[in-house]
Scaffold this active site. Sequence first.
Site, mmCIF file in Angstrom:
data_model
loop_
_atom_site.group_PDB
_atom_site.id
_atom_site.type_symbol
_atom_site.label_atom_id
_atom_site.label_comp_id
_atom_site.label_asym_id
_atom_site.label_seq_id
_atom_site.Cartn_x
_atom_site.Cartn_y
_atom_site.Cartn_z
ATOM 1 N N HIS A 1 0.994 11.671 5.932
ATOM 2 C CA HIS A 1 -0.237 11.895 6.704
ATOM 3 C C HIS A 1 0.083 12.902 7.804
ATOM 4 O O HIS A 1 -0.139 12.616 8.984
ATOM 5 C CB HIS A 1 -0.762 10.609 7.364
ATOM 6 C CG HIS A 1 -1.321 9.601 6.428
ATOM 7 N ND1 HIS A 1 -1.402 8.263 6.742
ATOM 8 C CD2 HIS A 1 -1.862 9.718 5.191
ATOM 9 C CE1 HIS A 1 -1.950 7.612 5.738
ATOM 10 N NE2 HIS A 1 -2.245 8.464 4.786
ATOM 11 N N ASP B 1 -2.104 12.769 -1.939
ATOM 12 C CA ASP B 1 -0.846 12.324 -2.548
ATOM 13 C C ASP B 1 -1.080 11.759 -3.954
ATOM 14 O O ASP B 1 -0.138 11.616 -4.727
ATOM 15 C CB ASP B 1 -0.117 11.308 -1.666
ATOM 16 C CG ASP B 1 -0.990 10.167 -1.201
ATOM 17 O OD1 ASP B 1 -2.187 10.378 -0.957
ATOM 18 O OD2 ASP B 1 -0.475 9.045 -1.064
ATOM 19 N N HIS C 1 -7.331 1.642 0.840
ATOM 20 C CA HIS C 1 -7.558 1.705 2.264
ATOM 21 C C HIS C 1 -8.602 2.747 2.659
ATOM 22 O O HIS C 1 -8.822 2.983 3.852
ATOM 23 C CB HIS C 1 -6.239 1.983 2.992
ATOM 24 C CG HIS C 1 -5.710 3.376 2.753
ATOM 25 N ND1 HIS C 1 -5.531 4.273 3.780
ATOM 26 C CD2 HIS C 1 -5.377 4.018 1.644
ATOM 27 C CE1 HIS C 1 -5.065 5.416 3.290
ATOM 28 N NE2 HIS C 1 -4.970 5.276 2.003
ATOM 29 N N ASP D 1 -3.101 2.519 -3.736
ATOM 30 C CA ASP D 1 -2.252 2.325 -2.548
ATOM 31 C C ASP D 1 -1.912 0.859 -2.264
ATOM 32 O O ASP D 1 -0.862 0.580 -1.667
ATOM 33 C CB ASP D 1 -2.960 2.906 -1.316
ATOM 34 C CG ASP D 1 -2.804 4.421 -1.215
ATOM 35 O OD1 ASP D 1 -1.714 4.921 -1.520
ATOM 36 O OD2 ASP D 1 -3.774 5.085 -0.828
ATOM 37 N N TYR E 1 4.439 -0.527 5.384
ATOM 38 C CA TYR E 1 3.242 0.055 4.759
ATOM 39 C C TYR E 1 2.005 -0.745 5.156
ATOM 40 O O TYR E 1 0.992 -0.200 5.585
ATOM 41 C CB TYR E 1 3.463 0.008 3.244
ATOM 42 C CG TYR E 1 2.514 0.804 2.391
ATOM 43 C CD1 TYR E 1 2.849 2.096 1.980
ATOM 44 C CD2 TYR E 1 1.329 0.262 1.941
ATOM 45 C CE1 TYR E 1 2.011 2.816 1.157
ATOM 46 C CE2 TYR E 1 0.481 0.971 1.118
ATOM 47 C CZ TYR E 1 0.832 2.256 0.723
ATOM 48 O OH TYR E 1 -0.005 2.955 -0.085
ATOM 49 N N HIS F 1 2.598 3.941 -5.032
ATOM 50 C CA HIS F 1 3.822 4.288 -4.292
ATOM 51 C C HIS F 1 4.856 3.189 -4.517
ATOM 52 O O HIS F 1 4.521 1.993 -4.487
ATOM 53 C CB HIS F 1 3.573 4.360 -2.783
ATOM 54 C CG HIS F 1 2.618 5.425 -2.348
ATOM 55 N ND1 HIS F 1 2.897 6.768 -2.415
ATOM 56 C CD2 HIS F 1 1.373 5.336 -1.821
ATOM 57 C CE1 HIS F 1 1.872 7.458 -1.953
ATOM 58 N NE2 HIS F 1 0.927 6.611 -1.591
HETATM 59 FE FE1 FEO Z 1 -4.250 6.740 0.605
HETATM 60 FE FE2 FEO Z 1 -1.237 7.020 -0.971
HETATM 61 O O1 FEO Z 1 -2.828 7.634 -0.214
#
Ligand code: FEO
Length: 396
Positions: A23, A83, A145, A164, A192, A225
């Site tokens: 970010h 991403d 999110h 995410d 996270y 991720h």
């Molecule tokens: Fe909300 Fe992994 O981007």
Amino acid sequence: MVTEICEGVYWVGVVDWALRHFHGYELSTPRGSTYNSYLIKDEKTVLVDTVWGPFADEFLANVREVVDPAAIDIVVANHAESDHSGGLPAIMRHCPEATVVVSKRGAESVPGHYHQDWNFKVVGTGDKINIGQHELVFVEAPMLHWPDSMFTYLAGKNLLMPNDAFGQHYATDKRFNDEVDQHELYEEALRYYANILTPFSEMVIKKIDEVLALGLPVDMIAPSHGVIWRDDPLQIVEKYKEWAAQKGEQRAVILYDTMWQGTRLMAEAVGAGLAAEGVPYKIFYAPVAERNQVLTEIFRAKAVVVGSPTVNRGYISTLGTYMEDLRGLGFKNKVGAAFGSYGWSGEAVKIIEEHLERCKITVAAPGVRAKWQPTADDLAACAELGREVARAVKGA
Ligand code: FEO
């Protein structure tokens, strides 16, 4: 390296070992990250999410190990943040007629990023797409999110791809949760959650209950991720429920800055008071602290005590980002307090207390101010402040 995570489903993502900030510079990622993309081979060929744009070539090479990208029929874009969507233009150049599946809000955000006239299909919770032997089932997950966030479930493989949610910024040569160091894994999963998902905790609980109520069997949770949860996959769901409740541990964070060490001495005296009441604490010196680590520790703790000298009739500016984080992350069930030395006007402590209250952090006891360098009495007052905070922590 491309990995077949279950029969006919391939991880074709990339590992970003070098990433240290995310970010922009808003979030630190000391263990790097991965951008996970999943390719499903059935009668139709489906790609679920892509990768960050700078890795598009590596990503395309991974896809080519499994299929010709021109053969992709459906691309699911669970969430528009770059991403995950950054590889879309590269993929879509090869399969321009492919259907791009998005949530209702994704119908705003994905075109908003790429301004391309792709063949979009908008889906909502419970919508299904038959891809041959299997079905894709979609669950909207707004604010997990982003408003556009969506989960994709592959029926028949019992595979949940929640984008995410349940992720970790964790670069590793392994793909599954049972293959990695559990301490590292949970440290990154918590970092996270604390830094990204805390403000949406009430929605996390509702969404988890809603997904569990659907009764979909889940053999694997494959986030966008980090590693895939295949060993006891619901362990991370349980952990999210626990974190979302924000009960906090009986521990405290002391965060301070100082100009000539007076406020540092006060911070240590507050710590001594906490310790005297049996409440463990960590002290962070704001100018050199790692911000996301501090926020993670505040998330874990029931108390946050903030110390600042008075500068320009306010608190010192290095604390400003933390004050904004306390507001934005909206921590629940916390107590707080303030302290600080001053030379002339001494407003900082009152301003911090007012800010804590605005952040719905209950001020456990009146703050302590010390004029010039703290006296023995001032330090005793700080220790008493620590004891009062500790008692609030234990009673909270
Ligand atoms: Fe909300 Fe992994 O981007």
